[in-house]
Design an enzyme around this catalytic site. Sequence first.
Site, PDB file in Angstrom:
ATOM      1  N   LEU A  64       0.803  -1.225   0.000  1.00  0.00           N
ATOM      2  CA  LEU A  64       0.000   0.000   0.000  1.00  0.00           C
ATOM      3  C   LEU A  64       0.836   1.276   0.000  1.00  0.00           C
ATOM      4  CD1 LEU A  64      -2.656  -1.227   2.586  1.00  0.00           C
ATOM      5  CD2 LEU A  64      -2.812  -1.282   0.085  1.00  0.00           C
ATOM      6  N   ASN A 278       8.227 -10.537  -9.322  1.00  0.00           N
ATOM      7  CA  ASN A 278       8.613 -11.570  -8.364  1.00  0.00           C
ATOM      8  C   ASN A 278       7.354 -12.299  -7.915  1.00  0.00           C
ATOM      9  OD1 ASN A 278      11.405 -11.452  -8.166  1.00  0.00           O
ATOM     10  ND2 ASN A 278      11.376  -9.829  -6.624  1.00  0.00           N
ATOM     11  N   ASP A 305      -1.124  -9.442  -5.892  1.00  0.00           N
ATOM     12  CA  ASP A 305       0.302  -9.131  -5.695  1.00  0.00           C
ATOM     13  C   ASP A 305       0.571  -7.677  -6.077  1.00  0.00           C
ATOM     14  OD1 ASP A 305       2.905  -9.584  -4.911  1.00  0.00           O
ATOM     15  OD2 ASP A 305       3.540 -10.335  -6.874  1.00  0.00           O
TER      16      ASP A 305
END
Length: 434
Positions: A64, A278, A305
Amino acid sequence: MKILIRNGRVIDPASNHDRTADVAVAAGRIVAIGNIPAGFAPAKVIDATGCLVVPGLVDLSARLGEPGYEHEGMLESEMAAAVAGGVTSVVCPPDTDPVLDEPGLVDMLKYRSEKLHQARVFPLGALTRRLEGEVLTEMMELTESGCVGFGQAEVPLANTQVLQRALQYASTYGYCVWLRPQELHLGRGVAASGALATRLGLPGVPVAAETIALHTILELMAASGARVHLCRISSAAGVALVRQAKDRGLAVTCDVSINSLHLTDVDIGYFDSRMRLNPPLRQQRDRDALRQALADGTIDALVSDHTPVSEDAKTLPFAEAEPGATGLELLLGLALKWGQESGLALPRVLAVLTSGPARVLGGALGTLQASLGRIVEGGVADLCIFDAHAHWTVDAGSLRSQAKHTPFSGYELPARVRCTIAAGNVAHEARGRA
């Protein structure tokens, strides 16, 4: 606020409820489904004709921007992105700056998020101090501050003795440990090992980086009895190990990202840094195995993600670019796209975004456990109302997230979110709908 949602198709995957009904909301709770009490006087009426009314989405992996990365994403912008995508609950990894290893930092993050009256934030505490992998954090104090589990985010825990002690401690107190399986040294590349990485001259990450770490985690789980959630499984071999572990009765759950579910290493193309992610994108056989495992329940949840990355950090050569992509606003559409391509029933697709991730959180939810990710009378009023027949094209510049980088720019996706209700408040409402 009292809210009446009229004429929507109400789907609750947890209870197999699927019928057209009105839904009444008051004082942050669902007070009725179908039989609206006489005298119920709503302050707002939402016409959901032709739309689906489903539980608010639960995203188990969303960064965030705060604290520490406000240049990549402010809490306000990322929470606005969440509710615009129908997401009413997000789990925030601990790799903030400073790291979430002190109760005061967790308290501050929760206070800031609660002031916005949008999505709920469930922080993960750091498993080790500063994520350095040497000294365990005070898990009990962090739990009391609101952490729902403990993890290392993207930092592999190389010291297996520390991992063993962490799992033993977590098992004693019933905490869940969240780990992305990645062997430290083998995982230092930037693309999945294979023909494409070799041709492009990119340092590779072999599947063994995931499976070696998985073997270690699963053996220590068996010895300690700990509960572990595996974050963002990325390979067919990893899926096979998770399936075996579940067959053995280990208390393991796992998730997969929207990126690995739809993309492969071929999508890197000519060093497209939007594909610098990733875990790295793997081959088609891996993607196919992930899609099947999500469909059959081996994988418990689908995650966005969501990782905001600044313009400067992305517009670099592929190997130097910061990994990550925005995803909160794309989670629902990409899940439905997967469901359509896989021939799955709508409730099954929605389960990996609602009841599935809620079960992963389990007892850490406290009083919310009985109703988060569900539509149930007396339960919390977290709802997503969307038009499943509407289609839209992903325009990165129009996303509400402060970071605009996404590998799905230009994709046509199903489902437009018309309204998101979080804890009984209208947190998002598309223009042009009553």
